[in-house]
Design a protein around this motif. Structure first.
Motif, PDB file in Angstrom:
ATOM      1  N   LYS A   1       0.819  -1.211   0.000  1.00 42.09           N
ATOM      2  CA  LYS A   1       0.000   0.000   0.000  1.00 42.09           C
ATOM      3  C   LYS A   1       0.857   1.267   0.000  1.00 42.09           C
ATOM      4  O   LYS A   1       0.480   2.277  -0.612  1.00 42.09           O
ATOM      5  N   ASN A   2       1.998   1.215   0.648  1.00 42.46           N
ATOM      6  CA  ASN A   2       2.787   2.428   0.871  1.00 42.46           C
ATOM      7  C   ASN A   2       3.942   2.629  -0.114  1.00 42.46           C
ATOM      8  O   ASN A   2       4.524   3.710  -0.152  1.00 42.46           O
ATOM      9  N   ARG A   3       4.288   1.607  -0.895  1.00 44.00           N
ATOM     10  CA  ARG A   3       5.433   1.795  -1.785  1.00 44.00           C
ATOM     11  C   ARG A   3       5.025   2.592  -3.025  1.00 44.00           C
ATOM     12  O   ARG A   3       3.862   2.613  -3.420  1.00 44.00           O
ATOM     13  N   ASN A   4       6.005   3.224  -3.643  1.00 53.69           N
ATOM     14  CA  ASN A   4       5.727   4.082  -4.790  1.00 53.69           C
ATOM     15  C   ASN A   4       6.686   3.753  -5.929  1.00 53.69           C
ATOM     16  O   ASN A   4       7.685   4.416  -6.148  1.00 53.69           O
ATOM     17  N   GLY A   5       6.385   2.689  -6.646  1.00 49.79           N
ATOM     18  CA  GLY A   5       7.149   2.353  -7.835  1.00 49.79           C
ATOM     19  C   GLY A   5       8.316   1.422  -7.575  1.00 49.79           C
ATOM     20  O   GLY A   5       8.875   1.374  -6.478  1.00 49.79           O
ATOM     21  N   LEU A   6       8.666   0.664  -8.631  1.00 46.75           N
ATOM     22  CA  LEU A   6       9.776  -0.278  -8.574  1.00 46.75           C
ATOM     23  C   LEU A   6      10.776   0.029  -9.680  1.00 46.75           C
ATOM     24  O   LEU A   6      10.396   0.533 -10.739  1.00 46.75           O
ATOM     25  N   PRO A   7      12.044  -0.309  -9.462  1.00 45.92           N
ATOM     26  CA  PRO A   7      13.010  -0.202 -10.569  1.00 45.92           C
ATOM     27  C   PRO A   7      12.739  -1.306 -11.591  1.00 45.92           C
ATOM     28  O   PRO A   7      12.278  -2.388 -11.230  1.00 45.92           O
ATOM     29  N   ILE A   8      12.969  -1.051 -12.843  1.00 41.61           N
ATOM     30  CA  ILE A   8      12.745  -2.044 -13.895  1.00 41.61           C
ATOM     31  C   ILE A   8      13.954  -2.089 -14.818  1.00 41.61           C
ATOM     32  O   ILE A   8      14.601  -1.073 -15.071  1.00 41.61           O
ATOM     33  N   SER A   9      14.267  -3.272 -15.312  1.00 39.60           N
ATOM     34  CA  SER A   9      15.398  -3.446 -16.223  1.00 39.60           C
ATOM     35  C   SER A   9      14.905  -3.467 -17.664  1.00 39.60           C
ATOM     36  O   SER A   9      13.734  -3.732 -17.947  1.00 39.60           O
ATOM     37  N   GLN A  10      15.818  -3.204 -18.574  1.00 36.67           N
ATOM     38  CA  GLN A  10      15.461  -3.215 -19.990  1.00 36.67           C
ATOM     39  C   GLN A  10      15.020  -4.606 -20.432  1.00 36.67           C
ATOM     40  O   GLN A  10      14.088  -4.746 -21.230  1.00 36.67           O
TER      41      GLN A  10
ATOM     42  N   GLN B   1       3.361   1.476 -10.508  1.00 36.17           N
ATOM     43  CA  GLN B   1       2.697   2.725 -10.124  1.00 36.17           C
ATOM     44  C   GLN B   1       1.293   2.670 -10.729  1.00 36.17           C
ATOM     45  O   GLN B   1       0.974   3.320 -11.721  1.00 36.17           O
ATOM     46  N   TYR B   2       0.455   1.873 -10.072  1.00 31.59           N
ATOM     47  CA  TYR B   2      -0.816   1.477 -10.678  1.00 31.59           C
ATOM     48  C   TYR B   2      -1.810   2.627 -10.808  1.00 31.59           C
ATOM     49  O   TYR B   2      -2.574   2.688 -11.779  1.00 31.59           O
ATOM     50  N   LYS B   3      -1.835   3.510  -9.851  1.00 29.38           N
ATOM     51  CA  LYS B   3      -2.778   4.628  -9.900  1.00 29.38           C
ATOM     52  C   LYS B   3      -2.496   5.511 -11.106  1.00 29.38           C
ATOM     53  O   LYS B   3      -3.418   5.887 -11.857  1.00 29.38           O
ATOM     54  N   GLU B   4      -1.226   5.820 -11.312  1.00 29.21           N
ATOM     55  CA  GLU B   4      -0.849   6.662 -12.439  1.00 29.21           C
ATOM     56  C   GLU B   4      -1.093   5.947 -13.769  1.00 29.21           C
ATOM     57  O   GLU B   4      -1.544   6.560 -14.742  1.00 29.21           O
ATOM     58  N   ALA B   5      -0.769   4.648 -13.809  1.00 28.76           N
ATOM     59  CA  ALA B   5      -0.968   3.878 -15.040  1.00 28.76           C
ATOM     60  C   ALA B   5      -2.448   3.820 -15.413  1.00 28.76           C
ATOM     61  O   ALA B   5      -2.824   4.039 -16.574  1.00 28.76           O
ATOM     62  N   ARG B   6      -3.286   3.532 -14.416  1.00 31.38           N
ATOM     63  CA  ARG B   6      -4.725   3.424 -14.699  1.00 31.38           C
ATOM     64  C   ARG B   6      -5.281   4.750 -15.217  1.00 31.38           C
ATOM     65  O   ARG B   6      -6.133   4.765 -16.131  1.00 31.38           O
ATOM     66  N   ALA B   7      -4.803   5.864 -14.673  1.00 33.68           N
ATOM     67  CA  ALA B   7      -5.279   7.188 -15.124  1.00 33.68           C
ATOM     68  C   ALA B   7      -4.943   7.404 -16.597  1.00 33.68           C
ATOM     69  O   ALA B   7      -5.790   7.880 -17.382  1.00 33.68           O
ATOM     70  N   ASP B   8      -3.705   7.054 -17.003  1.00 39.36           N
ATOM     71  CA  ASP B   8      -3.325   7.219 -18.414  1.00 39.36           C
ATOM     72  C   ASP B   8      -4.138   6.308 -19.326  1.00 39.36           C
ATOM     73  O   ASP B   8      -4.613   6.721 -20.391  1.00 39.36           O
ATOM     74  N   PHE B   9      -4.323   5.064 -18.916  1.00 41.04           N
ATOM     75  CA  PHE B   9      -5.071   4.105 -19.744  1.00 41.04           C
ATOM     76  C   PHE B   9      -6.534   4.534 -19.897  1.00 41.04           C
ATOM     77  O   PHE B   9      -7.110   4.460 -20.992  1.00 41.04           O
ATOM     78  N   GLU B  10      -7.138   4.985 -18.804  1.00 45.83           N
ATOM     79  CA  GLU B  10      -8.549   5.373 -18.874  1.00 45.83           C
ATOM     80  C   GLU B  10      -8.745   6.623 -19.714  1.00 45.83           C
ATOM     81  O   GLU B  10      -9.776   6.770 -20.400  1.00 45.83           O
TER      82      GLU B  10
END
Length: 611
Positions: A231-240, A319-328
């Protein structure tokens, strides 16, 4: 990563309070036997009878004394003494403190059996006050009896205090550990409760009942811990490599390997979309997100495309909240093309699945098909999800539809063939088991034919590392470890920076050789290549537990938790972390206990049974 006190005993205690009492004959020495609920030897009627007999004798003595004639000071003569009476008087010595304590304990038992728990507490308290401190045989039992009375009064703080006092005198007192763990659970002190249950598992040599209770408790702790972290984390690092693996099955993605769109934006001086694509292709994802934001808010030439790319990266970074906003925003925009919308729906299903929203995910697949029924990526993506859920008929139907729309869809071809082979082999294995003839598998002509088909397909796609990887996994499952090793090597030659592939190879070698040294080297190399590979950290942590290296396992689990993408996976990892930490702590405590069985402690520290 992860095995798992007896509810009937709890019911028995509730229906018969006397079962919770400690008897004089109970022994709490560390004998490593299965835990049994102690049954009171003196049944209520016998206890009351002994108490009444004591009162009757006391009354008779008092009456006898009262009946004796008073001595007169004027008597000049004395009666001759009776030698036998003198001997009796000599034998009537004052009661020792321990005898008084036992008497008070027995009185407490009578009150306990009658459900008068306040009175029982008073008697047990007097027993404790009178019992010599050095008596480590009876005093722990008195504390434990009082704890039982407090438990019935639901005074759980006092239960914890008395059980703690009992354990300070007898660290191997299983009943005190059991009762304290329940009281701690009622006080919502779950970690402390789990520590007691872990001690109990070790003392009982991992009996099924103790393991079941410990497993239940660690799941509660893991779920609570995972929920807070997630609930409290804000994003993960991702590799190419991770990003490329997601996009590789999307033939119709507008950004990934789409030369037409790149040519379109390359010459547009009013847009920064070309720069965003270059950053995406180079693996500079954080900068890419910023450039997409600039395109959306400032240049505004390719707003929907920029939101699709930014939303994809947000989703992969969790970062699901931000992703969902862009998709919607895309899906609610009438100017968005059907192909862009169907592509967006596919990515939204990935977000749904990572958040455990399976029903919503399949609804979004249906919506994608309604607006763009010719997009083969929808069917390929959904087929893989069906297969992972064990819904193979639906999976094969979707793979067929994908290949009908695009006969050259490489991922669909390869994965369909491998899932079909897995199904065939599973059915063959079930048949061999049913007729109790394991040799039929190796002698099967059908198996040889299907294997030949699969190897022919692999040769056709020799430039696709996933084909080698999938076949190597099948061979490893069939315990053809040496042959699997050859295909893992081929896959890594094609894709040397694939950390997940290196983990699969390490697991195959470990199953093949029963040796940790080389696999651990490979796993450490995988972590160096891709420090965002949760699979590598989790696998390495599990191996370190097997090797008895609990501090290192804790460190690796903590890293894996920060990288995992779903709450369900995080819960499992949190359970493993809590288990490793607690086992390490309890083993250290028990090793300092002079009564501990060193053979068992050494066995456990080498993981002969805990995880």
């Amino acid at each position: 990563m992860h095995s798992k006190l007896l509810s009937s005993s709890n019911q028995l205690i509730k229906s018969s309070p006397n079962l919770a009492l400690v008897t004089n004959n109970e022994r709490s020495k560390f004998e490593f036997k299965l835990w049994h609920l102690a049954v009171l030897i003196g049944v209520p009627s016998a206890t009351i009878l002994s108490y009444l007999l004591y009162k009757k004798l006391s009354t008779k003595q008092s009456i006898s004394k009262n009946k004796q004639p008073n001595s007169s000071s004027n008597d000049l003569k004395k009666e001759k003494s009776d030698p036998k009476l003198d001997d009796v008087k000599k034998e009537q010595k004052p009661k020792t403190p321990l005898e008084i304590a036992v008497e008070k304990k027995n009185q407490g038992n009578v009150f306990f059996q009658a459900g008068k728990f306040d009175k029982a507490v008073e008697c047990y308290s007097e027993a404790i006050e009178n019992c010599p401190n050095e008596d480590k045989n009876e005093l722990p039992k008195f504390f434990q009896n009082r704890a039982a009375a407090y438990e019935n009064l639901k005074n759980y703080e006092k239960v914890v205090e008395d059980c703690t006092d009992a354990l300070s005198l007898d660290p191997n007192y299983e009943k005190a550990l059991t009762r304290r763990s329940k009281a701690l659970e009622n006080l919502n002190r779950l970690q402390e409760a789990f520590e007691d249950l872990t001690s109990l598992c070790i003392l009982q040599k991992f009996s099924s009942s103790s393991m079941a209770s410990a497993d239940k408790m660690v799941k509660k702790i893991g779920e609570k811990m995972a929920s807070e972290i997630f609930k409290n984390r804000n994003g993960l690092p991702i590799s190419q490599h991770f990003v490329n693996n997601f996009f590789v099955g999307l033939n119709n993605d507008l950004i990934f390997k789409n030369p037409e769109f790149y040519e379109q934006v390359k010459n547009d001086e009013n847009s920064v979309m070309r720069l965003a694509i270059d950053e995406f292709n180079s693996g500079d994802f954080t900068t890419c997100i910023g450039t997409c934001t600039k395109e959306i808010e400032e240049t505004r030439t390719y707003v929907l495309e920029a939101k699709n790319l930014r939303g994809s990266l947000y989703m992969l970074k969790c970062q699901y909240k931000e992703a969902r906003a862009d998709f919607e925003d895309i899906l609610n925009n009438d100017s968005a093309s059907n192909r862009l919308k169907s592509n967006t729906y596919i990515k939204l299903t990935a977000l749904n699945l990572q958040n455990g929203q399976e029903l919503e995910a399949f609804e979004n697949y249906d919506k994608a098909i309604q607006i763009d029924p010719t997009n083969e990526d929808i069917y390929c993506n959904r087929a893989q999800v069906f297969a992972m859920k064990g819904r193979f008929d639906e999976s094969f139907k979707d793979f067929d539809k994908c290949l009908e729309l695009n006969a050259n869809h490489t991922i669909a071809k390869i994965q369909k063939a491998f899932f079909e082979f897995r199904q065939f082999f599973a059915q063959l294995s079930m048949y061999a088991q049913a007729i109790q003839s394991p040799n039929i598998i190796h002698e099967s002509k059908e198996l040889k034919i299907e294997t030949s088909k699969l190897e022919t397909l692999i040769s056709q796609y020799s430039d696709v590392p996933e084909a080698y990887n999938l076949y190597a996994q099948i061979l490893s499952e069939q315990e053809q470890f040496e042959k699997a090793e050859g295909y893992y090597k081929l896959a890594l030659e094609k894709d040397p920076k694939n950390a997940a592939l290196m983990v699969q190879r390490a697991l195959n070698i470990m199953s093949w050789t029963n040796d940790f040294e080389e696999p651990v080297k490979m796993l450490n190399q995988a972590v160096e290549i891709d420090d965002t590979c949760e699979f590598a950290f989790e696998t390495l942590a599990t191996i370190e537990i097997q090797r008895g290296n609990l501090p290192r396992a804790v460190e690796l689990f903590e890293k894996a938790i920060q990288l995992t993408r779903s709450e369900e996976s995080m819960t499992n990892l949190c359970c493993m972390l809590v288990g490793a930490k607690t086992q390490f702590k309890v083993l250290n405590q028990l090793s300092q206990n002079p009564g501990a069985n060193l053979d068992i402690l050494n066995s456990i520290s080498q993981n002969k049974g805990f995880f």
